[in-house]
Design a protein around this motif. Structure first.
Motif, PDB file in Angstrom:
ATOM      1  N   ALA A  81      36.037  25.373  55.677  1.00 63.05           N
ATOM      2  CA  ALA A  81      37.490  25.386  55.610  1.00 63.05           C
ATOM      3  C   ALA A  81      37.939  25.751  54.197  1.00 63.05           C
ATOM      4  N   PRO A  82      39.094  26.413  54.060  1.00 62.36           N
ATOM      5  CA  PRO A  82      39.552  26.815  52.726  1.00 62.36           C
ATOM      6  C   PRO A  82      39.869  25.603  51.863  1.00 62.36           C
ATOM      7  N   PRO A  83      39.773  25.761  50.537  1.00 61.55           N
ATOM      8  CA  PRO A  83      40.068  24.646  49.638  1.00 61.55           C
ATOM      9  C   PRO A  83      41.550  24.300  49.642  1.00 61.55           C
ATOM     10  N   SER A  84      41.907  23.261  48.948  1.00 59.80           N
ATOM     11  CA  SER A  84      43.298  22.839  48.866  1.00 59.80           C
ATOM     12  C   SER A  84      44.134  23.887  48.134  1.00 59.80           C
ATOM     13  N   THR A  85      45.462  23.777  48.298  1.00 62.49           N
ATOM     14  CA  THR A  85      46.364  24.751  47.661  1.00 62.49           C
ATOM     15  C   THR A  85      46.163  24.788  46.157  1.00 62.49           C
ATOM     16  N   ARG A  86      46.033  23.642  45.545  1.00 63.56           N
ATOM     17  CA  ARG A  86      45.859  23.596  44.094  1.00 63.56           C
ATOM     18  C   ARG A  86      44.582  24.313  43.665  1.00 63.56           C
ATOM     19  N   VAL A  87      43.506  24.114  44.441  1.00 63.16           N
ATOM     20  CA  VAL A  87      42.223  24.724  44.083  1.00 63.16           C
ATOM     21  C   VAL A  87      42.275  26.234  44.241  1.00 63.16           C
ATOM     22  N   TRP A  88      42.810  26.710  45.400  1.00 66.68           N
ATOM     23  CA  TRP A  88      42.774  28.163  45.586  1.00 66.68           C
ATOM     24  C   TRP A  88      43.755  28.878  44.679  1.00 66.68           C
ATOM     25  N   VAL A  89      44.874  28.243  44.323  1.00 67.19           N
ATOM     26  CA  VAL A  89      45.790  28.851  43.353  1.00 67.19           C
ATOM     27  C   VAL A  89      45.096  28.993  41.999  1.00 67.19           C
ATOM     28  N   THR A  90      44.372  27.958  41.604  1.00 67.61           N
ATOM     29  CA  THR A  90      43.650  28.004  40.326  1.00 67.61           C
ATOM     30  C   THR A  90      42.600  29.102  40.340  1.00 67.61           C
ATOM     31  N   ARG A  91      41.844  29.189  41.422  1.00 65.19           N
ATOM     32  CA  ARG A  91      40.795  30.212  41.501  1.00 65.19           C
ATOM     33  C   ARG A  91      41.387  31.616  41.478  1.00 65.19           C
ATOM     34  N   ALA A  92      42.433  31.819  42.251  1.00 61.48           N
ATOM     35  CA  ALA A  92      43.053  33.144  42.287  1.00 61.48           C
ATOM     36  C   ALA A  92      43.647  33.509  40.927  1.00 61.48           C
ATOM     37  N   ALA A  93      44.262  32.525  40.257  1.00 62.31           N
ATOM     38  CA  ALA A  93      44.854  32.788  38.942  1.00 62.31           C
ATOM     39  C   ALA A  93      43.784  33.123  37.913  1.00 62.31           C
ATOM     40  N   LEU A  94      42.690  32.382  37.920  1.00 62.17           N
ATOM     41  CA  LEU A  94      41.606  32.654  36.973  1.00 62.17           C
ATOM     42  C   LEU A  94      40.971  34.014  37.230  1.00 62.17           C
ATOM     43  N   LEU A  95      40.787  34.348  38.518  1.00 64.39           N
ATOM     44  CA  LEU A  95      40.206  35.650  38.831  1.00 64.39           C
ATOM     45  C   LEU A  95      41.149  36.776  38.428  1.00 64.39           C
ATOM     46  N   THR A  96      42.455  36.619  38.685  1.00 63.66           N
ATOM     47  CA  THR A  96      43.433  37.624  38.269  1.00 63.66           C
ATOM     48  C   THR A  96      43.400  37.801  36.754  1.00 63.66           C
ATOM     49  N   ALA A  97      43.358  36.683  36.027  1.00 68.74           N
ATOM     50  CA  ALA A  97      43.296  36.756  34.568  1.00 68.74           C
ATOM     51  C   ALA A  97      42.015  37.431  34.104  1.00 68.74           C
ATOM     52  N   GLY A  98      40.908  37.155  34.794  1.00 70.17           N
ATOM     53  CA  GLY A  98      39.646  37.792  34.430  1.00 70.17           C
ATOM     54  C   GLY A  98      39.664  39.289  34.650  1.00 70.17           C
ATOM     55  N   LEU A  99      40.194  39.714  35.788  1.00 66.50           N
ATOM     56  CA  LEU A  99      40.291  41.149  36.071  1.00 66.50           C
ATOM     57  C   LEU A  99      41.252  41.826  35.101  1.00 66.50           C
ATOM     58  N   LEU A 100      42.343  41.157  34.786  1.00 62.93           N
ATOM     59  CA  LEU A 100      43.311  41.703  33.837  1.00 62.93           C
ATOM     60  C   LEU A 100      42.681  41.827  32.444  1.00 62.93           C
ATOM     61  N   ALA A 101      41.934  40.801  32.046  1.00 61.33           N
ATOM     62  CA  ALA A 101      41.252  40.856  30.752  1.00 61.33           C
ATOM     63  C   ALA A 101      40.223  41.976  30.720  1.00 61.33           C
ATOM     64  N   ALA A 102      39.519  42.185  31.846  1.00 66.58           N
ATOM     65  CA  ALA A 102      38.542  43.275  31.903  1.00 66.58           C
ATOM     66  C   ALA A 102      39.232  44.629  31.749  1.00 66.58           C
ATOM     67  N   ASP A 103      40.413  44.781  32.367  1.00 66.29           N
ATOM     68  CA  ASP A 103      41.168  46.030  32.248  1.00 66.29           C
ATOM     69  C   ASP A 103      41.525  46.304  30.790  1.00 66.29           C
ATOM     70  N   PHE A 104      42.078  45.301  30.108  1.00 64.89           N
ATOM     71  CA  PHE A 104      42.474  45.490  28.707  1.00 64.89           C
ATOM     72  C   PHE A 104      41.253  45.611  27.790  1.00 64.89           C
ATOM     73  N   ALA A 105      40.153  44.931  28.128  1.00 66.17           N
ATOM     74  CA  ALA A 105      38.946  45.060  27.315  1.00 66.17           C
ATOM     75  C   ALA A 105      38.400  46.482  27.365  1.00 66.17           C
ATOM     76  N   LEU A 106      38.391  47.065  28.561  1.00 65.92           N
ATOM     77  CA  LEU A 106      37.919  48.446  28.682  1.00 65.92           C
ATOM     78  C   LEU A 106      38.850  49.408  27.946  1.00 65.92           C
ATOM     79  N   LYS A 107      40.151  49.169  28.060  1.00 65.39           N
ATOM     80  CA  LYS A 107      41.098  50.019  27.326  1.00 65.39           C
ATOM     81  C   LYS A 107      40.874  49.898  25.821  1.00 65.39           C
ATOM     82  N   GLY A 108      40.588  48.671  25.370  1.00 66.32           N
ATOM     83  CA  GLY A 108      40.336  48.469  23.948  1.00 66.32           C
ATOM     84  C   GLY A 108      39.081  49.178  23.477  1.00 66.32           C
ATOM     85  N   ILE A 109      38.045  49.147  24.305  1.00 73.25           N
ATOM     86  CA  ILE A 109      36.796  49.826  23.936  1.00 73.25           C
ATOM     87  C   ILE A 109      37.029  51.326  23.770  1.00 73.25           C
TER      88      ILE A 109
END
Length: 696
Positions: A81-109
């Protein structure tokens, strides 16, 4: 930083008026201040540095994506079963931030190395970017909420629209526009199904990744455009460029859309009690036609107001096409997995995979590698299945508490009742109560024993059947003779006159070959045939050799002398058995041949030959159950026995049903049988396991 070029007319360096055009013409190699010498003298180190940095970012992002997806479905894809709302919001937010950071890191390189180009953002597009950011948050939030919901989340709005058609209709229409193309079809929730279906659980985990990728992609270019009024690109496409954000959007968006559509299709299928069906044509038609239209219109002269050239539109069309194709392949696999669980008009809750510890899995793998060396004197138990620890036993119990086995096939002697004294025990009241409780819980228990059905105190009728109530005997299934016969009792509990299955029997010629080989080898070993005895049934030929070493002689013999006599006897019968196997092979006779040493050394060892094995019993028992109209799959079957060695009496059961689970309660289990788990503990362990899985 100022881009300069050599002016041949004046013979001097001059600033370039149009740096973007110049960079494009140069293939993307900008010259930034003091980087000229580094790029000129160290192209290879720069290239290696970029490659290593990009690979590192890709590995980090890939691992984060894997962890988020597997946190929903588990690494082995079990239903969860899917995790609680608080857990999945946190996971999605962290993953979004990670992908966003990867985008800017590649642009910086690429920015620091000069391998980039930027395009300016016109005011109208900047306004759209600013508006898109909050809308993307709303859209992503709605999609994530929709996917995780346990029930349709807009029932309240439906009631409001019914009571206030105008205002409710406006709100509904606004949601329809804002959440295009998902719309307000809130029947696409998966929360209540994910806990029962690995297919939905896996899709939900990937859906969260896709939604985070789309959000990160739109934010990547949007935030940069608002802050700098330009976007850094580094992937060459004709006279333009692309970046990681483009790939995130054009790969993530189709997967997010299709996954939600899959959830809706699953809900329809469950309600209609029909297999899941999906139409993928719409996903190809709308976005691809739109992109092709953009390409065609961009290629017409005078359409300079369009933001993208034709080659750029073609790239986006290609990206979208690849994204749709990959998403379709993935979702089709989930549809097939879901439909595989469609049995008897219902989507059955698939069994979860036991969460065994890493140490137990490693020990099993090592034992499997060492199993061929089990005969070596120094190997000992290292080549046998390792014993389950408390955590691993709890994991196995938890797997079957979630979904009880439909059929349990168990041996009798030393598995269900203790026969260590060689006389056998009649079933106890406690074990009779266990059988009654298992039947009440919906678990079908069948026995597979070497004993016959009738024949005095040795037979199963005396040991078990006569002590069962008529209600417990109703439809009871019993295999006797090591798989030679299978009996099904009547609904009123009466004993059947004939078996529902009979295995092959010995011919007189075959029995003569066996007797001749035994006599010849016994003579070579100096065995007095008068000290042995022969037991024959239509389906078996057994030779017992005690050499007069019974309990009375053991009591009257010194211990050292007794051990020497037992070793001599065992060596002789082992040699006879080896010669028998060789002789049968030479005569092209295929029998199940086993040599059995009882747990007590004052009981006679014996050689048993049969044309049937317990593999026959498993097959016939399951066919008998399915003849009643119930479908039984291998993962619904548990087999219990004490002799899962090779060629042990019980070993044929798990070999005949590789996807079933076998539990060994004897002293050892051969590691070459991968679906056997060694528990030990004898009949008491059998009772505890069966009690544990049906306990609330």
């Amino acid at each position: 930083a100022v881009l300069v070029d050599w002016d041949a007319a004046s013979g001097t360096l001059k600033a370039v008026k149009d740096p973007e055009a110049k960079i494009t013409k140069m293939g993307g190699f900008g010259i930034l201040g003091g980087f000229a010498a580094a790029l000129g003298l160290g192209a290879l180190p720069v290239g290696v540095t970029i490659a290593v940095a990009v690979a590192g970012i890709a590995a980090a992002v890939g691992y984060a994506v894997y962890r988020v997806a597997s946190s929903y479905s588990g690494p082995s894809g079990r239903a969860q079963a899917p995790p609680s709302t608080r857990v999945w919001v946190t996971r999605a937010a962290l993953l979004t931030a990670g992908l966003l950071a990867a985008d800017f890191a590649l642009k910086g390189i690429f920015w620091s190395s000069g391998l980039y180009v930027f395009h300016h953002i016109v005011p109208t597009r900047a306004i759209l970017m600013a508006a898109a950011i909050p809308l993307n948050f709303v859209f992503a939030g709605w999609m994530l909420h929709l996917g995780h919901a346990q029930k349709a989340p807009l029932e309240g709005l439906r009631r409001f629209r019914a009571n206030h058609p105008i205002l409710g209709g406006l709100v509904w229409g606004a949601l329809q526009i804002l959440t295009f193309p998902v719309g307000v079809n809130d029947q696409r929730h998966a929360g209540d199904v994910a806990g029962r279906s690995p297919a939905v659980s896996k899709a939900l985990g990937v859906f969260v990744v896709a939604a985070a990728a789309v959000l990160a992609g739109t934010l990547g270019n949007g935030l940069e455009g608002l802050v700098n009024a330009k976007v850094v690109d580094f992937i060459p496409v004709g006279h333009g460029r692309a970046n990681l954000a483009d790939f995130l959007v054009f790969f993530g968006l189709p997967l997010a859309w299709m996954t939600l559509d899959f959830f809706g299709a699953v809900r329809k299928a469950v309600a209609a009690r029909k297999p899941v069906a999906m139409n993928f044509a719409k996903f190809w038609a709308l976005p691809v036609l739109g992109m092709l239209g953009l390409v065609l219109s961009s290629a017409v002269g005078g359409w300079t107001a369009l933001p993208l050239p034709a080659i750029y539109g073609a790239m986006f069309a290609t990206l979208f096409g690849v994204g749709i194709l990959g998403s379709q392949v993935y979702i089709q696999r989930r549809v097939a997995e879901m439909n595989d669980s469609f049995k008897d008009g219902e989507f059955q809750a698939a069994p979860s995979t036991p969460k065994f510890t890493a140490g137990y899995r490693l020990r099993r793998a090592v034992a499997a590698m060492l199993a061929p060396l089990a005969a070596l004197p120094l190997m000992g138990k290292a080549a046998y299945q390792p014993k389950m620890g408390p955590r691993d036993y709890a994991a196995l119990v938890e797997r079957y508490k979630g979904r009880l086995p439909k059929v349990v096939i168990t041996d009798y002697d030393d598995t269900f009742m203790d026969n260590s004294d060689g006389r056998g025990l009649v079933i106890s009241d406690a074990r009779l109560k266990l059988l009654e409780d298992l039947k009440a819980a919906g678990v079908r228990v069948a026995f597979a024993t070497n004993r016959p059905l009738t024949g005095g105190s040795y037979a199963m009728s005396h040991m078990l059947v006569e002590r069962m109530s008529p209600a417990l005997r109703a439809d009871f299934i019993l295999s006797t003779g090591g798989g030679a016969e299978v009996f099904k009792f009547a609904k009123d509990g009466s004993t059947p006159e004939t078996p529902v299955f009979s295995g092959p029997t010995f011919t007189e010629a075959e029995r003569k070959v066996v007797s001749d080989i035994l006599s010849a080898e016994a003579a070579k070993q100096g065995v007095d045939l008068a000290q042995g005895r022969v037991d024959t049934k239509p389906y078996e030929h057994a030779w017992m050799y005690g050499m007069g070493l019974d309990a009375a002689k053991k009591a009257a013999t010194p211990e050292a002398q007794w051990k020497a006599l037992v070793a001599e006897r065992n060596a002789k019968i082992t040699a006879v058995f080896a010669a028998l196997e060789k002789g049968l092979k030479a005569a092209n006779l295929e029998f199940a041949a086993t040599l059995k040493f009882p747990p007590r050394d004052d009981l006679e060892p014996y050689i048993r030959l049969s044309k049937s094995t317990k593999a026959f019993a498993v097959k016939a028992i399951l066919e008998t159950v399915e003849a009643e109209g119930a479908r039984v799959y291998p993962d619904d079957v548990v087999m219990l026995g004490d002799d899962f060695t090779v060629p042990g009496y019980d070993s044929a059961m798990p070999k005949s049903l590789p996807n079933g689970t076998a539990i060994a309660v004897g002293q050892a289990a051969d590691a070459r049988i991968p679906n056997v788990h060694f528990l030990g503990g004898g009949p008491d362990a059998t009772e505890k396991f069966l009690r544990d899985i049906i306990s609330k």
